[in-house]
Design a protein around this motif. Structure first.
Motif, PDB file in Angstrom:
ATOM      1  N   GLU A  52      -8.804 -13.832  -6.979  1.00 22.81           N
ATOM      2  CA  GLU A  52      -7.406 -14.110  -7.264  1.00 22.81           C
ATOM      3  C   GLU A  52      -7.324 -15.524  -7.828  1.00 22.81           C
ATOM      4  O   GLU A  52      -8.149 -16.391  -7.512  1.00 22.81           O
ATOM      5  CB  GLU A  52      -6.580 -13.965  -5.990  1.00 22.81           C
ATOM      6  CG  GLU A  52      -6.511 -12.504  -5.608  1.00 22.81           C
ATOM      7  CD  GLU A  52      -5.600 -12.206  -4.445  1.00 22.81           C
ATOM      8  OE1 GLU A  52      -5.212 -13.155  -3.744  1.00 22.81           O
ATOM      9  OE2 GLU A  52      -5.283 -11.031  -4.248  1.00 22.81           O
ATOM     10  N   ARG A  84       0.841  -1.201   0.000  1.00 23.97           N
ATOM     11  CA  ARG A  84       0.000   0.000   0.000  1.00 23.97           C
ATOM     12  C   ARG A  84       0.871   1.245   0.000  1.00 23.97           C
ATOM     13  O   ARG A  84       0.636   2.207  -0.743  1.00 23.97           O
ATOM     14  CB  ARG A  84      -0.851  -0.049   1.279  1.00 23.97           C
ATOM     15  CG  ARG A  84      -2.059   0.825   1.301  1.00 23.97           C
ATOM     16  CD  ARG A  84      -3.172   0.255   0.438  1.00 23.97           C
ATOM     17  NE  ARG A  84      -4.077   1.315   0.036  1.00 23.97           N
ATOM     18  CZ  ARG A  84      -5.065   1.783   0.813  1.00 23.97           C
ATOM     19  NH1 ARG A  84      -5.292   1.246   1.981  1.00 23.97           N
ATOM     20  NH2 ARG A  84      -5.823   2.765   0.384  1.00 23.97           N
ATOM     21  N   GLU A 118      -3.635  -7.743  -5.403  1.00 25.93           N
ATOM     22  CA  GLU A 118      -4.190  -7.046  -4.248  1.00 25.93           C
ATOM     23  C   GLU A 118      -3.156  -6.913  -3.128  1.00 25.93           C
ATOM     24  O   GLU A 118      -3.021  -5.864  -2.518  1.00 25.93           O
ATOM     25  CB  GLU A 118      -5.412  -7.823  -3.747  1.00 25.93           C
ATOM     26  CG  GLU A 118      -6.463  -6.928  -3.146  1.00 25.93           C
ATOM     27  CD  GLU A 118      -7.662  -7.742  -2.759  1.00 25.93           C
ATOM     28  OE1 GLU A 118      -8.271  -7.417  -1.722  1.00 25.93           O
ATOM     29  OE2 GLU A 118      -8.010  -8.707  -3.480  1.00 25.93           O
ATOM     30  N   HIS A 119      -2.424  -7.980  -2.881  1.00 26.90           N
ATOM     31  CA  HIS A 119      -1.377  -7.961  -1.853  1.00 26.90           C
ATOM     32  C   HIS A 119      -0.133  -8.631  -2.389  1.00 26.90           C
ATOM     33  O   HIS A 119      -0.231  -9.619  -3.108  1.00 26.90           O
ATOM     34  CB  HIS A 119      -1.820  -8.737  -0.604  1.00 26.90           C
ATOM     35  CG  HIS A 119      -2.982  -8.115   0.060  1.00 26.90           C
ATOM     36  ND1 HIS A 119      -2.916  -6.903   0.684  1.00 26.90           N
ATOM     37  CD2 HIS A 119      -4.259  -8.535   0.179  1.00 26.90           C
ATOM     38  CE1 HIS A 119      -4.095  -6.602   1.169  1.00 26.90           C
ATOM     39  NE2 HIS A 119      -4.937  -7.573   0.870  1.00 26.90           N
TER      40      HIS A 119
END
Lengths: 471, 471
Positions: free
Chosen positions: B114, A210, B188-189
């Motif tokens: 995912e 992030r 996303e991560h």
């Protein structure tokens, strides 16, 4: 594990480095070279070949060495030995090494370690030894370790790492990145940074991905997420592991009762906890306590004996049930042959149900919504398998002794015992859990006692009724 | 888990959100509200109270609902339902839901997921259903999922995520950070970025914390580490999990045979694998296969029956051993009472040793260096516990029947059986493992058969010798 998989593994290991042989254990040739280097004091060899290994590989190597060589290796490596490697060996081996080394050398090693590993190393030592080692540490380190050691054993406070990055909410991303580029005192690895107020109360966290995606002028509090999954320092490590698992966390803040940030719990520690807990369940179901492969014989004899004793007492109770029907057995020895079959088949069916129930309790997949349904289901399964195996065994026994009545008696007894087995297999662990006992530890003994007694009683009772009492 | 810990847990859960009741299961009040909303088609309520939940909480909620309500909930939520929630429920529940939904809706859901979760959802469906769903996906997604599905079940290729960040080695840190700030199509991560050559061959990786600490003009290849721990896509997930555990990895690159980067395996998938494998060992030791709580009765009856059958056959063999000594039992019914005690104590001791051995094999803590030592140790423990319990039981039996000879006979038989138990408990799993069988599955049955037969044979044999054959 099948052979193909084993081969892949070893190829991988060989590709990684040469310390492991083709069987996955530390290679004999390498081990002998290290032994020789330790014996001859060849520090250069050890610095070149042992010091660069991963700590888990060093741990495997230390475990494979003889006791005197272990100490020799560590003393020879001196400052170049990473004490974290000791977190990778059995407790017994670790304690033996720690007790043999001077407190000063351990303190020097501890200072280089991350705080969670240091606590792991110190927590099993007795109080005097702990104090001797802590006394050699700088005040700040000492205070941190003492605080961690004050939390209960197996709590999140014991497992947390006290190194972390914390920034105020009003900083910009640019400031944070510059701070991280300049500060040399950062933890070795981290996956998120924490946001704290001036009193060090936790207000949020930012994952590194992030942070990397945000622009420099943005304020930290604009991209931080609030910390929904915060771990109180006193929480049991097993609870903490369950939260990690449920919410797929990589790390989580550990806080005190006033929400002040104390440290960070990371997924690698949690993986160890999950392994430990599963291991514990398996060992408890098998009637084994907290023993390790390196424990001494008297320790293990002591730890296994209580379980054997309880089992002997319960089998005496079952034996006295058999005694009730002595007269019947005397008349027909076939009954003595067949009675263990009834008991053992019931015991097996009950163990199956019990295993499923204990695991369902451990993973919390059994709850008030499905308990009644699961009990009904297990009883139905017990009845179906009972009828199936009872008819089979009835036929076998009938043919074996060439008597219809014996076949009928064993079949009826088996149906009864399989039903009781299903009920005991589910109710015993549920009740133990309800009253706060660990179902993995105590279920087996109660369940087996129930099926033994029911097996003997139903089979010999039916036989006595048939041969003596029936009109 | 003790009560204190349970309380902390629930407080934590309550603090997190209100879906769980005080017993850790989905709260009844909340469940009824959701049921009602589904029945009345109150989409607004669901959007407000169900859609924002964590997928694992949605999974728990779905599992607690009735079968028709599950479908109703998903259809009502439509695009706002996150199909990842289905990865959190039992296979049986998941299949039931997937088979009831139109392929188009599933395809829309899969597109948002995912890739590793999508594969997990699709892999258990039969081929036709898979094709129907895949046909609704854009070509690129389809190709990715098909490639993952082509890897063997339980391989790293099945579990990997195909979304990752890869950059060329000559980029600067500044370029990488700018690229990440601009590209919206990032996973996303992620915890590390990979470095690849123009043919997408993997050359290294950079952890995000490393990236953040480097200065903008530095080249990526100056701070990347070479990928020592690379997972081949065909590697079994259990192997991969062991590498993660040994080297404390958070994520690792998954590559094809030519070292081209295919995807990334992350620690959260590995945690699930570790849980599954430990669970499997526990279930196998308890004689239970791959059943889940939501499986139907006939499925479970079928899966448990083979084990019960094998057990029944082995107990018939033990019974025929008893049959050899019919004449002796007829003369003295006390023997029929005592013989199960000898067999059962031996069985318990053997189970203890076997449990330790099976776990040591699973965690690879037993190897050629300590196998001989462990065998010696177990035999010594068996002998010590054998002598201890034999004298105790000898005394009890002697007093019970007021005969010294019965006490002596049972004591001798118990020492013999405890020694055999120790040897069987360790050799059976070691040999099964040596010949490529899973020791957790088959050990129990062989070990119990050995101790039953030895127990009956030694006890009844000694008694026959003493009463009939001795001079």
């Amino acid at each position: 594990m099948d052979n193909g998989a084993a081969q892949t593994k070893h190829k991988q290991k060989d590709a990684v480095n040469g310390i492991y042989g083709s069987d996955g254990a530390v290679g004999l040739v390498f081990l002998e070279k290290v032994s020789h280097a330790v014996d001859t004091g060849d520090k250069a060899f050890l610095l070149k070949n042992v010091a660069p290994l991963h700590i888990s590989e060093q741990g495997d190597l230390i475990a494979a060495l003889q006791a005197e060589e272990r100490r020799g290796l560590i003393v020879l490596l001196g400052d170049d030995f990473d004490f974290s490697a000791l977190t990778e060996v059995d407790e017994a081996v670790r304690l033996e090494i720690m007790e043999a080394l001077p407190p000063k050398q351990i303190a020097d090693g501890v200072q280089e370690m991350e705080s969670d590993d240091a606590v792991f190393l110190l927590e099993d030592l007795d109080d005097t030894e702990q104090q001797q080692i802590l006394a050699h540490l700088p005040f700040k380190e000492q205070a941190k370790l003492r605080r961690s050691l004050e939390f209960p054993e197996d709590s999140a406070g014991r497992r947390m790492q006290t190194e972390f990055v914390a920034v105020p909410p009003f900083w910009t991303i640019g400031q944070v990145i510059d701070y991280m580029r300049e500060d040399d005192d950062l933890p070795e690895h981290f996956a998120q940074i924490f946001v704290v107020d001036p009193t060090f109360r936790l207000v949020g966290a930012v994952d590194l991905d992030r942070l990397l995606r945000a622009r420099r002028p943005v304020r930290v509090d604009a991209i931080m997420h609030d910390n929904r999954y915060v771990i109180p320092a006193t929480m049991d490590q097993e609870e903490a592991a369950q939260i990690f698992e449920q919410y797929d966390l990589l790390s989580a803040a550990v806080v005190d009762a006033n929400e002040h940030l104390l440290g960070v719990l990371t997924i690698d520690d949690v993986v160890d906890v999950i392994q430990e807990e599963a291991d514990e369940d398996i060992r408890h179901l098998g009637g084994v306590g907290d023993e390790e492969l390196s424990d001494s014989v008297p320790e293990i004899v002591r730890s296994r004996a209580p379980w054997l004793l309880v089992n002997m007492i319960t089998s005496c109770i079952s034996a006295s049930v058999i005694g009730l029907f002595g007269a019947t057995i005397e008349q027909m020895v076939a009954l003595a042959m067949l009675m263990p079959i009834v008991a053992s088949t019931g015991g097996n069916a009950a163990t199956q149900t019990m295993t499923v129930t204990v695991r369902a309790l451990a993973t919390r997949t059994i709850d008030i919504y499905n308990a009644a349904r699961v009990i009904r289901r297990e009883v139905t399964i017990g009845f179906c398998n009972g009828c199936m195996f009872a008819s089979m065994m009835g036929l076998v026994a009938g043919l074996w002794f060439w008597r219809v009545d014996i076949g009928m008696i064993i079949a009826c007894a088996m149906v009864i015992n399989m039903l009781v087995a299903a009920i005991a297999g589910i109710l015993v662990p549920l009740l133990l859990n309800r009253f706060g006992a660990d179902p993995a530890i105590a279920s087996s003994v109660f369940v087996t006692m129930t099926t033994d007694i029911t097996g003997f009683f139903s089979f010999l009772g039916l036989a006595t009724w048939w041969f003596h009492l029936s009109p």
